[in-house]
Each structure stands twice: as C-alpha cells, then as structure tokens.
Design an enzyme around this catalytic site. Structure first.
Site, PDB file in Angstrom:
ATOM      1  N   HIS A 350       0.847  -1.201   0.000  1.00 24.57           N
ATOM      2  CA  HIS A 350       0.000   0.000   0.000  1.00 24.57           C
ATOM      3  C   HIS A 350       0.877   1.244   0.000  1.00 24.57           C
ATOM      4  O   HIS A 350       2.037   1.190   0.387  1.00 24.57           O
ATOM      5  CB  HIS A 350      -0.981  -0.020   1.164  1.00 24.57           C
ATOM      6  N   ASP A 360       6.277   3.089   7.375  1.00 26.14           N
ATOM      7  CA  ASP A 360       4.972   2.510   7.080  1.00 26.14           C
ATOM      8  C   ASP A 360       4.162   3.414   6.160  1.00 26.14           C
ATOM      9  O   ASP A 360       3.614   4.421   6.595  1.00 26.14           O
ATOM     10  CB  ASP A 360       4.241   2.299   8.405  1.00 26.14           C
ATOM     11  N   GLU A 397      -5.058   1.584   2.921  1.00 22.14           N
ATOM     12  CA  GLU A 397      -4.812   0.450   3.817  1.00 22.14           C
ATOM     13  C   GLU A 397      -4.945   0.892   5.259  1.00 22.14           C
ATOM     14  O   GLU A 397      -5.460   0.180   6.113  1.00 22.14           O
ATOM     15  CB  GLU A 397      -3.416  -0.138   3.576  1.00 22.14           C
ATOM     16  N   GLU A 398      -4.457   2.121   5.548  1.00 19.87           N
ATOM     17  CA  GLU A 398      -4.415   2.570   6.949  1.00 19.87           C
ATOM     18  C   GLU A 398      -5.809   2.731   7.559  1.00 19.87           C
ATOM     19  O   GLU A 398      -5.979   2.571   8.751  1.00 19.87           O
ATOM     20  CB  GLU A 398      -3.632   3.879   7.069  1.00 19.87           C
ATOM     21  N   ASP A 426       4.075  -4.762   3.307  1.00 21.85           N
ATOM     22  CA  ASP A 426       3.550  -3.505   3.858  1.00 21.85           C
ATOM     23  C   ASP A 426       4.773  -2.645   4.064  1.00 21.85           C
ATOM     24  O   ASP A 426       5.462  -2.306   3.100  1.00 21.85           O
ATOM     25  CB  ASP A 426       2.811  -3.828   5.166  1.00 21.85           C
ATOM     26  N   HIS A 509       3.152   5.181  13.160  1.00 20.94           N
ATOM     27  CA  HIS A 509       1.945   6.003  12.950  1.00 20.94           C
ATOM     28  C   HIS A 509       2.023   7.397  13.580  1.00 20.94           C
ATOM     29  O   HIS A 509       0.995   8.017  13.825  1.00 20.94           O
ATOM     30  CB  HIS A 509       0.682   5.294  13.463  1.00 20.94           C
TER      31      HIS A 509
END
Ligand SMILES: *[C@@H]1O[C@H](CO)[C@@H](O)[C@H](O)[C@H]1NC(C)=O
Ligand SMILES: *[C@@H]1O[C@H](CO)[C@@H](O)[C@H](O)[C@H]1NC(C)=O
Ligand SMILES: *[C@@H]1O[C@H](CO)[C@@H](O)[C@H](O)[C@H]1NC(C)=O
Ligand SMILES: *[C@@H]1O[C@H](CO)[C@@H](O)[C@H](O)[C@H]1NC(C)=O
Ligand SMILES: *[C@@H]1O[C@H](CO)[C@@H](O)[C@H](O)[C@H]1NC(C)=O
Length: 707
Positions: A350, A360, A397-398, A426, A509
């Site tokens: 993603h 990420d 995706e998140e 990922d 994140h």
C-alpha cells in the site's frame, strides 16, 4: 533451484553494467534459462534508487483521499510507466474518516485547576519537515464515534479482555468512566471495543514509556524513541474493507448500508476515543488514585506507581469526525505471462500513510518499485514470465485494508479461479532482523529464496543464516488482519506471504515516521531495502517461472497437525473429540505425498525425453496445487463473521492483529467459557467437524479425485 549460474556469484559485488555485459555474452552462447534471469534480477539491485524512491514518496504527509496522496500515486505511476509496465488506476468510492475537532481536558481533583491538552506533536529544532508539518492530520482515531464524554479515569493496562476481567475481579468500576489504556499488545479497535463492552463512556490510548525505550530521556532525533509529544494515530474499525459495503465492491453507484447499521453490528465503535502522547498519558495516570495496579501493569524502572482508579482525575473529551465517501485509487500493473497468462502471481504494497510514511508503508513502496524496475530491465533482456505477474499498489490500507479488500471483492471469482499466490510487503524495513509469515505450502519456497539473498547486515552470510540465528527461522501465519494479505487469504483462500525487516518500531503512525528517522535508525545505508526487494522479487519470480508450482503441502499437513495438538492440550478432559480432525489431516498428508510423487514422476519423464511430457498434465497438477488453499474456505464463513471464509486461519475475535488457527473452534470455545454451560461443547464439536470437512475437501482437490 536448477543449477547455479555465474550470476549468483556476482550479486552486488560487481556493478550492474558489468553484469549486463556478461549476460549478453552468455546470451550469444545459449538462450538464458529462467534461473539465469533470476540471478540477473539479484545483480541489478541498487540501494541508491531505493533511497531516492523513499525520499520522493515521503516529502509530505499523504493520507488516503488527500491531494498529497494523489501526488504519491502519480509518482508510482510515472516510475512504472517509465519502466514500460504501465499501471491502470482502479478507483473505488469508500467511506473514509477524518478529524474535524478534538478537545481533551483533565480535572486532577476538586482542588486543582483544569488542565487542557493541546494534542499536538511538536516540531523539534532543525526538523527538515517543519514546513509541511502543518499538513499532518490532527491526531485521531479513524471511525471513532463523534461525541462528548465526561468521566473519572480508570487505568486498564493494555485494554485486553483479560485486563478488563481482572478489573472486574478486583471490583474496579469501569461503567460510566473513561478508560485509559496503553497501546501496543492488541489492535486499538479491540481496546475501544472492550472499553465499550465494559460500559465505559470513552477511551484514551497512549504509548507507555515501558514500551518506548524506558526512561532514558532520549528520543528522536537523538534516539530512535517516540518523543514525549508523539502520538500513534490509527483506525479503530474492526471490519473488512469499506464499512458501508460489507462483502461487495464500493463502485460508484452501489448499494450501501448506513453508518448506524455498521455501529450496531459492533465493528465500528459506539463511544468516542482519542490517542494521546506519552507525556499526556502520564499526566492523566498521575491523577488516578484507588488501588495500586498489579505488578505487571506498572511502568517499569523509574516509573511512578500506577493506580487503577476510578478517579479522582476527571476527563472531559470531545471528538468530532467527518465520515465521508471519497475516491481512492488502487494502481494495477500487469506483466503478461508467456505460457500461462491466465495464472496470476500478485505482488502488493500500500502507498497511503498516516503521516510521512517513511517506514509505514513507503519503505515497502521503495522496495516494490525497485522490484518493478528490475523486472523491466529483465524484460529488455528477453525475459518473459511463464505466468502473469500483477503489481498492485493499494490505497487506504491505513483506514483498515480498504483498497485491497474492495479490489479483492470486486474480482473475487476471477481471483478464486486464477490466483496462484499473493505476496505482500507492507512496510519493508524498520530495523534489522527478517520476519516472514505465510500460508504453510510456501514455507519451503521462502527458505529457499532466503538462501539466495545476502544478509544486509553481514555480507559473509545469507539472509537465511541470519534469519535462522535470530528468528529460528520462525514463519508466522496469516490469520491476522494486519495488512493487505487479509482479503486474499481469509476471504478467497489465496496462498500468501508477508515479509519485512524488523517488526515493531517506536515512531509507528506518528509524525516522526519520516525519511530522517529511516536514515538515522531504520536503514542508514538502505541495504535492508535492497534485501527486501531481493527476497520479494525472487519469491515472485520462482512462483511465476517455475514449471511446477513450488508448493509444499506436507508442510501444511505438519502445521495442521501442530495446531490440532495445541487445541487438544488446551481442551484436555473436555467432552470434545478431535479424532475427525486428526483423520482428515492424515488424509491430507497422504494426498500431499501423492501429489509430490506425481510431480517427481512427471519431472523424470522430462529428463528422459524432453518432448514426451504432456503440458496439460503439468497444468492439471499445478491447478490442483493452486486450488487446494481455496478448499479451506467455506461459504458460510466464521460464525457471526461471515466475511471470513477461511476455517484454518483467521483473526482472533479479540485482537484483529492476532492470527488464530481454526478460528471458528476458538470462537466456540470462548462461547463455552462465557456461558459456562456444558451444552455449548456441542458447538465446539460441531466446529471441529466443520474444519475436518474443509480439510477433507482440500485433500480431494489435491488428489484430483471424485468419490
Ligand atoms: C490535586 O491535584 C494536584 C495536581 O495534580 C496535586 O498537586 C494535588 O496534590 C492534588 N490534591 C489532592 C488533594 O489530591
Ligand atoms: C466538557 O467540555 C465541553 C467542550 O469543551 C464543555 O462544553 C463541557 O461543559 C465540558 N463538560 C464538563 C463536565 O466539564
Ligand atoms: C468532510 O470531508 C469532505 C471531503 O474532504 C468535505 O467535502 C466536507 O466538507 C467535510 N465535511 C465537513 C463537515 O467538514
Ligand atoms: C557474520 O556472519 C558470519 C558467518 O555466519 C559469522 O561468523 C559472524 O560472526 C557474523 N558477524 C557478525 C558481526 O554478526
Ligand atoms: C549504498 O551503499 C553504499 C555501499 O555500502 C554506501 O556507500 C552508500 O552510501 C549507500 N547509499 C545510500 C543512499 O545510503
């Protein structure tokens, strides 16, 4: 592996130009075999291009549905199109969630003034991304319920089912209060769900110092740890794909269910929640009195003593979110197979991120683009894969696996009849140490590929050797809902792999997941990115090019056996018999050895007389290998969770991230434990039978025999 070509000796030691030259020389002698192309693939690696991609992808925060994310999509499209693998955009219209307003205030006790938290992540002196920091979304939980809540604070450790059970046992009142939980052990949506079930009016999640390097007083940019103002943003939705289109694709004018219906079904929270920083979390903890929390709930060396509450600290929280249907863009690029164009090997990553996404997911996107560019160079040298390779770049995706899930739902029957395997990456890198998960028929292939890749942290050994010394090599399973493999494995039953270097990382994140963090702490020389591209590409090439699919079902039988043993031990003395399951696994094992010898027989024919091997026989055998995983799925799916069709691997009902073997049996056992009624053991037995039947079906497919 078919014999070692001179290229495997070259790998990274000789520049790509020299390798190409040698390749041309060989080309003039005899047509290159697939394995020499695979060696060429490895020789083309470049840490510099991986670093360039990562830098380009992470200039600005790029959440799904934003313009900045379209810019990232355009970058990916331009790289693929320059490599002559043009991608098409496959859009979906899905419910996304953004923050509109948040406020959080704390009244420590009746005699102290109210503290208002500003809920912002701080820019540090010299932050190279200071100019675009304002584009980072305010910290929030996607799909949290909008509303205001006030209540005394209760400390709930990691917010797991067992933590709430302990509070109940200790007589601590959760109902009507605000939960404070540390994040890190289970999916945040499950923490909020547990708080809601316990009657809490809201939930606050924070990262505890214990899980963030202790109390060293050092953090990013000096050290790898999350700064005191850092916040882990994320989704709290527990369903699959777009919440308003459960089980079908979110094309523009499609049927949709209402948000209220989604909330009523329990997959979207009915209470507001917010993530907060370590600093704010500690300030709140400091106002909680009452009983002292258990030893393993404490904060480690140097931490103040944690109490359970409730109160006297009183929290007042307001969250207002915007749930809105937005267009997202999956990018799909196809390298058509020469001999079997209707057999698909899918490779996915993603590209949307909560913030800059250097780890990420864009470390994975950089590796993914590296793989695509090397495939393009191989095509120029005459390589054509036997089967079709499909490169998938997922959006949203998140927000919870939305882009990939919608695409899988949109193409379900095509994938069910043609997909050989799905390889997911990922994030590719957050540190050292290789980790992999797969459906078990791919275990051996993963190990074989790892033996051909150099360890990025020690040039005198292979990735396999370092993997074996740090992680045994342990291969985890894909029942969890942590990334885009979920729809492939759990909804359709496509054999899949998920790989990365290092697992958890402290700036996860947060606003600090940026290029500088990667350069300083994640992968200073970008050699791990290269190794990630190497293993991803090599596994894809073997699946796409080998005449016989490199699937090993004996290892699947062993895994089924192991998981059954675990269950049997857990339920010792209970009125449940696992004999039907054992029997079906034995049948499956016999089918696995039979297909193995059939393949060997076909291969030996090839050796004796190249021209006598029947390609239809090869195809027929490969189809059995491909379709066996599908047979583990069942139309009805898991009880109460019908989207999850796979009866061997699925997520725990209490932790979306946790992969469970035989999830329907797991759910039924829990039913007994909750109701304490003997009658429900019958349901456990029924689920055991149901699992035994899908395993029997799988052995029929593997055998290719009707009764
Ligand atoms: C009230 O809270 C303040 C600030 O946390 C603290 O300094 C004070 O000791 C508390 N008073 C009581 C009576 O607990
Ligand atoms: C909580 O905060 C909201 C908004 O800031 C405010 O309107 C409300 O009066 C507060 N409630 C309490 C009980 O402090
Ligand atoms: C919600 O987001 C959409 C898309 O960005 C926007 O058009 C709309 O105005 C927003 N709604 C509110 C209430 O801000
Ligand atoms: C590198 O690998 C070799 C071969 O496995 C091993 O002997 C050596 O100890 C490793 N070096 C480091 C620094 O880990
Ligand atoms: C790529 O690797 C080389 C050799 O280890 C190193 O000198 C170079 O700095 C690396 N490139 C990047 C962008 O890190």
């Amino acid at each position: 592996m078919k014999g070692r070509s001179p290229f495997s000796l070259l790998q990274k030691s000789v520049p790509a130009a020299a390798a190409l030259l040698l390749f041309f020389l060989l080309l003039t002698v005899s047509p290159p075999s697939n394995s020499s192309y695979h060696s060429l693939f490895l020789s083309l690696s470049s840490n510099d291009t991986a670093a360039q991609h990562l830098q380009a992808l992470t200039r600005r925060p790029h959440v799904a549905g934003t313009d900045a994310n379209s810019v990232v999509a355009a970058y990916i499209l331009s790289i693929l199109s320059a490599a002559s693998i043009p991608a098409r955009i496959v859009p979906y219209h899905v419910l996304l969630s953004y923050p509109l307003h948040r406020s959080l205030s704390l009244l420590p006790n009746v005699s102290a003034p109210v503290v208002s938290f500003d809920l912002s992540q701080e820019i540090y002196p010299g932050d190279p991304f200071a100019e675009v920091a304002a584009e980072v979304l305010p910290t929030f939980h996607a799909y949290a319920r909008s509303g205001t809540a006030t209540g005394r604070v209760v400390y709930t450790n990691y917010g797991r089912v067992e933590d709430f059970a302990k509070l109940r046992a200790m007589g601590v009142e959760v109902a009507g209060n605000v939960v404070l939980a540390r994040s890190g052990l289970v999916y945040r949506g499950d923490i909020v769900r547990n708080a809601q079930i316990a009657g809490a009016v809201a939930a606050i999640l924070y990262v505890d110092a214990k899980d963030n390097g202790g109390r060293t007083g050092k953090w990013f940019p000096e050290a790898r740890w999350l700064p005191p103002s850092g916040v882990e943003v994320g989704s709290v939705y527990r369903g699959a794909g777009d919440p308003t289109t459960p089980g079908w694709a979110s094309v523009s004018e499609c049927e949709r269910v209402s948000v209220d219906e989604v909330v009523a079904s329990g997959v979207m929270p009915a209470i507001p929640s917010l993530p907060v920083s370590p600093r704010d979390g500690e300030a709140i903890l400091g106002t909680i009195g009452g009983q002292v929390a258990p030893e393993d709930w404490q904060g480690g060396t140097g931490a103040p003593v944690y109490h359970l509450g409730p109160g006297p600290g009183l929290l007042n929280l307001t969250y207002l979110g915007n749930e809105t249907v937005m267009m997202i863009q999956n990018l799909i690029a196809v390298i058509e197979g020469k001999e079997e164009p209707d057999r698909y090997v899918l490779v996915g990553n993603h590209y949307d991120a909560w913030t800059f996404g250097a780890v990420d997911p864009n470390s994975g996107t950089a590796a993914f683009l590296e793989v695509a560019q090397r495939f393009a160079k191989m095509q120029k040298e005459g390589w054509k894969p036997r089967r079709t390779i499909i490169l998938c770049s997922w959006d949203a995706e998140e927000h919870h696996l939305i882009g990939s899930t919608e695409w899988v739902e949109d193409n379900r029957e095509m994938l069910a009849s043609r997909a050989v395997a799905y390889l997911n990456m990922d994030y590719a890198v957050s540190g050292r140490g290789f980790h992999a998960s797969s459906t078990p028929q791919l275990d051996e292939l993963l190990k074989e590929a790892a033996k051909m890749v150099q360890d990025p942290d020690n040039s005198s050994q292979t990735l396999y050797e370092s993997w074996a010394s740090t992680d045994s090599p342990l291969i985890r399973r894909l029942g969890g809902g942590g990334s885009d493999y979920a729809a492939f494995v759990q909804h359709v039953g496509v054999p899949s792999v998920d790989m990365r270097f290092a697992r958890d990382y402290p700036v996860y994140h947060s606003m600090y997941d940026d290029f500088l963090w990667m350069q300083k702490f994640g992968d200073p020389l970008f050699h791990r990115h290269v190794a990630a591209a190497n293993i991803l590409g090599l596994v894809a090439l073997k699946l796409a090019d080998e005449e016989f699919l490199p699937f090993d079902y004996i290892s699947y039988a062993n895994e089924l056996q192991k998981s059954t043993k675990v269950l049997e031990n857990e339920l010792l003395g209970k009125p449940v018999s696992f004999a039907p399951l054992q029997e079906s696994i034995e049948k499956f094992r016999r089918a696995a050895s039979k297909v193995d010898s059939q393949r060997k027989e076909l291969e030996s024919k090839d050796l004796l007389s190249k021209w006598k091997k029947d390609p239809l026989k090869v195809r027929e055998l490969n189809d059995r290998l491909m379709m066996t995983e599908r047979a583990f799925t069942n139309r009805e799916g898991l009880f109460g969770r019908p989207w999850f069709k796979h009866l061997v691997y699925g997520p725990s009902n209490h932790n979306v991230y946790l992969s469970r073997a035989f999830p329907s049996i797991d759910d039924a056992i829990e039913g007994v434990e909750v109701s304490k009624g003997l009658g429900s053991w019958k349901l456990v037995q029924r689920e055991a039978w149901r699992v035994a039947r899908v395993i029997t079906q799988a052995s029929r497919v593997l055998n290719g025999e009707l009764t």
